[in-house]
Enzyme design. Structure first.
Site, PDB file in Angstrom:
ATOM      1  N   TRP A 456       0.820  -1.251   0.127  1.00  0.00           N
ATOM      2  CA  TRP A 456       0.058  -0.152  -0.038  1.00  0.00           C
ATOM      3  C   TRP A 456       0.847   1.138   0.011  1.00  0.00           C
ATOM      4  CZ3 TRP A 456      -5.406  -0.026   2.115  1.00  0.00           C
ATOM      5  CH2 TRP A 456      -5.773   1.484   2.245  1.00  0.00           C
ATOM      6  N   ASP A 457       0.909   1.960  -1.234  1.00  0.00           N
ATOM      7  CA  ASP A 457       1.961   3.048  -1.296  1.00  0.00           C
ATOM      8  C   ASP A 457       1.353   4.281  -1.317  1.00  0.00           C
ATOM      9  OD1 ASP A 457       4.212   4.145  -1.786  1.00  0.00           O
ATOM     10  OD2 ASP A 457       4.648   3.134  -3.552  1.00  0.00           O
ATOM     11  N   ASP A 525      13.670   3.703   0.022  1.00  0.00           N
ATOM     12  CA  ASP A 525      14.125   3.305  -1.412  1.00  0.00           C
ATOM     13  C   ASP A 525      15.595   3.350  -1.498  1.00  0.00           C
ATOM     14  OD1 ASP A 525      11.502   2.901  -2.401  1.00  0.00           O
ATOM     15  OD2 ASP A 525      11.152   4.826  -3.300  1.00  0.00           O
TER      16      ASP A 525
HETATM   17  C1  DGJ Z   1       7.756   4.155  -3.837  1.00  0.00           C
HETATM   18  C2  DGJ Z   1       8.330   2.953  -3.550  1.00  0.00           C
HETATM   19  O1  DGJ Z   1       9.287   3.170  -2.379  1.00  0.00           O
HETATM   20  C3  DGJ Z   1       8.751   2.030  -4.287  1.00  0.00           C
HETATM   21  O2  DGJ Z   1       9.190   0.664  -3.790  1.00  0.00           O
HETATM   22  C4  DGJ Z   1       7.934   1.602  -5.542  1.00  0.00           C
HETATM   23  O3  DGJ Z   1       7.195   0.882  -5.099  1.00  0.00           O
HETATM   24  C5  DGJ Z   1       7.688   2.987  -6.092  1.00  0.00           C
HETATM   25  N1  DGJ Z   1       6.976   3.825  -5.241  1.00  0.00           N
HETATM   26  C6  DGJ Z   1       6.556   2.591  -7.233  1.00  0.00           C
HETATM   27  O4  DGJ Z   1       5.959   3.865  -7.751  1.00  0.00           O
END
Ligand code: DGJ
Length: 718
Positions: A456-457, A525
């Site tokens: 869930w981003d 990230d």
């Molecule tokens: C940000 C996340 O931290 C990444 O791992 C990835 O899911 C991207 N969004 C996808 O847009």
């Protein structure tokens, strides 16, 4: 809990909190290591506290549990009201204390499993307002959960302008503040501020808790007092923490929702309840992370998730938006081959999403890419893997069907266009119609491919909150977070077994609120170990390994361009929920064999790595090395991660001490990748250390541009 005429005492397994009652005010007279019940607490404070304005014996210096204007004090306030007559002054007198039920906070999550709860009651007779504060303690952790509620019992409305969840006033000044700050791909870097007299303040008004600064905060008390304090907040939105060291040599800490926009209408007869805060005393710094970890694992994360989590292979870092069914299945084959357990299709499977400019909100299967998600999921499962999928439900792309059809769903100031971040806008979840739409999308996704896992981003923060109070009077950020929690709660209720990993452009919403619904969070990230070690160390200061999603990524980091050894990336992934995020389809047989071995090692030690006690013998923040040790509760097993951060040329000494082990035990020590073992006395491991110089991988080719060099040690008592 002990409540007498004069004193109130609350105990945790190894700390005590003592309050003293003067006629109309209550003072905190002790917070520290556990003390017995029979003691004469009179000696703890010799003041004669009263409401006055002229001497040091009044509320100016009293160690209070709350503070507001109108009581003779000019320090940071935990509570501020605009009363119905337009005045800002209140005077809450202490009315009493009793054991109570732990409150359920309307619309907000909070900790579970408390042993007992103390309720303190204060009353402002001039304006008929009651202030209640709750302190809950637990059987197995020294963390104390604190929340505050204010009830307007008058016939008039009032406006709440600030309302901290917890205030702790304490003796002395000269505190050292450890905060966890950063940005995207640099979340929760430890940062240290030395306060003599003055105020330290941190917080955020961007609608999500933690890219810039995490609500977790730790303080070292001045040397003559000793010990550490720590705080956190069970909340995912705007927050603010203040530490005020006064010229009178007292210190006030307040923790709670941010008050930058707070203008909460408190109608006659209504109650406002703050989010829950957590406070903790520990004699040593090690106690803080240990006790916070116990609190999170035992009282925040839903118990159904306190089990092993699957080893994920996620396509994102390797593929971005460029993948098709064939590629996914190739990944699935390799993932199964190396022993992974979950395959995650990240961003890009829906609408026309070939870059970040389009399609958020249009959660329709892009069959050209996936060949049909339903059958794709089945094919992945037929390889013995679980299937996971990414979604960013709170967002919409301007270029999307959803935006064309329902522009009114977007969060915006009605007078202007919303600000774009990452080419996307935020949906206004506080509108019922939008909330229903998002829930339908989530259900449809479940229907479509029955995922075992959802990422869930939430890839941007809020810049367009329209802060007009509604009839309910709540400030927007709070309403948004409540709507989000309601959504998560409903979704979890409908799919109780579903594993959700939350993510916010990396770790932008890494907080106790999210952890009440989602047991693990994508930490950052940043996958370059040289940078990531600081992020993980900062995160682990307040959150347990079981919450920290950590993946091995490619040899050359996409963000920094740095080339690093697999061993170093592996070592860091071990102190979290382990996964892999690089192109398995391009790996040599040798690399796949290495990864298979890495996965097997993780699985063998998984329960220990996820739920063992975490100790830091050395910290990366100190510059030379980091030694992180995860020890089983009975201290018979451990995994130690040794990171050398600086190689000093032609240096004889390369010794590393461990901690958290039993002095009187003998441990068989092995090094990952080597067949040799050594039987070593605990005392030696703790006090002298191991000379590991000869065992670090040597490579003089210059291929790896990092200085970090790591060893993974495993220990078992013999
Ligand atoms: C940000 C996340 O931290 C990444 O791992 C990835 O899911 C991207 N969004 C996808 O847009």
């Amino acid at each position: 809990m002990q409540i007498t005429e004069q004193f109130i005492k609350l105990d945790t397994p190894s700390t005590s909190l003592v309050f003293r009652r003067y006629s109309e005010l209550l003072e905190i007279v002790y917070y520290g290591a556990k003390i017995g019940d029979a003691a004469d607490y009179d000696i703890l404070s010799s003041h004669k506290r009263k409401y006055a304005h002229s001497c040091a014996d009044d509320v100016i210096t009293a160690n209070m549990t709350f503070s507001c204007y109108g009581m003779g004090c000019d320090r940071v306030f935990s509570l501020s009201l605009k009363n119905h007559d337009g005045g800002y002054a209140n005077k809450f007198l202490f009315r009493g204390a009793r054991a109570a039920e732990k409150p359920i906070i309307p619309g907000l999550p909070s900790s579970y499993g408390a042993r007992e709860t103390l309720m303190l009651v204060y009353y402002d007779e001039d304006y008929d307002l009651e202030l209640r504060q709750y302190y809950s303690v637990f059987e197995d952790t020294d963390a104390i959960a604190v929340s505050s509620a204010i009830e307007n019992r008058s016939a008039h409305d009032a406006v709440l302008r600030s309302f901290a969840s917890c205030q702790l006033d304490t003796d002395g000044c000269g505190y050292t503040v450890f905060s966890y700050t950063g940005a995207w791909a640099r979340e929760r870097y430890p940062s240290v501020t030395q306060l003599s007299v003055g105020t330290f303040e941190q917080g955020t008004s961007r609608g999500s808790s933690s890219h810039a600064v995490n609500p977790f905060l730790m303080l070292r008390r001045p040397a003559r007092m000793g010990g550490y304090l720590a705080f956190n907040l069970v909340y995912s939105g705007d927050h603010r923490e203040r530490v005020e060291c006064t010229p009178m040599h007292t210190t006030r800490i307040t923790v709670g929702m941010d008050d930058a926009f707070l203008e909460h209408l408190l109608p006659s007869g209504s109650v406002f309840h703050s989010p829950e805060a957590v406070m903790l005393f520990g004699e040593h710094r090690a106690d803080i992370s240990l006790q916070m970890h116990r609190f999170v694992n035992g009282h925040i994360v839903p118990p159904c998730f306190l089990r092993e989590r699957p080893v994920a292979v996620n396509l994102w870092e390797a593929c971005g938006y460029r993948f098709d069914r064939g590629k996914v299945l190739e990944f699935a084959d390799r993932a199964a081959e190396i022993g992974a357990e979950l395959l995650v299709v990240d961003d890009g499977w829906f609408g026309r999403r070939d870059d970040e400019k389009t399609s958020l909100g249009d959660w329709t299967d892009n069959v050209e890419k996936t060949g049909g998600l339903k059958s794709l999921a089945e094919e992945v499962r037929s390889r013995g893997l679980k299937f996971g999928i990414w979604i960013e439900p709170e967002m919409v792309s301007p270029e999307s069907e959803l935006m064309r059809r329902f522009p009114q769903y977007v969060l915006r100031n009605p007078r202007r266009e919303p600000i774009l971040l990452r080419d996307q806008c935020v949906l206004d979840l506080t509108q019922r119609e939008v909330w229903d739409y998002v829930l339908r999308c989530l259900r449809d996704l479940m229907e479509l491919c029955s995922p075992d896992y959802i990422k869930w981003d939430y890839n941007r923060f809020i810049t367009d909150a329209y802060h007009a109070p509604t009839s309910a009077g709540e400030e927007f950020s709070l309403r948004y977070i409540k709507a989000l929690y309601a959504l998560l709660a409903r979704f979890r209720e409908e799919y109780p077994g579903l594993l959700i990993e939350s993510c916010a452009a990396g770790g932008g919403r890494y907080d106790l609120g999210m952890l009440c619904f989602t047991p693990q969070i994508w930490t950052s990230d940043m996958t370059d170990p040289v940078e990531r070690i600081h992020i993980q160390e900062g995160t682990l200061a307040g959150y347990p390994q079981s919450t920290l999603s950590a993946h091995i990524a490619s040899e050359v980091c996409q963000k920094t361009g740095r080339r690093t050894r697999l061993r170093d990336r592996f070592a860091l992934a071990l102190e979290g929920v382990f996964g892999i995020e690089y192109d398995l389809t391009q790996c040599s047989r040798e690399e796949l064999a290495d990864l298979k071995q890495a996965v097997a090692f993780y699985k063998e030690h998984r329960d220990l790595l996820l739920y063992g006690d975490m100790f830091f013998a050395e910290r990366a923040e100190d510059g030379e090395a980091a030694v992180h040790i995860i020890v089983s509760r009975d201290k018979t097993r451990a995994v130690a991660l040794v990171f050398r951060l600086r190689q000093i040329f032609n240096c004889e000494q390369d010794k590393y001490r461990l901690c958290g082990l039993r002095e009187d035990a003998v441990y068989r020590v092995g090094i990952y990748g080597s067949d040799r073992t050594w039987d070593v006395q605990g005392k030696l491991l703790l006090s002298h250390g191991l000379d590991l110089g000869a065992y670090f991988p040597k490579d003089r080719s210059g291929v790896f541009s990092n200085e970090i060099n790591s060893l993974v040690l495993f220990l078992r008592q013999v």
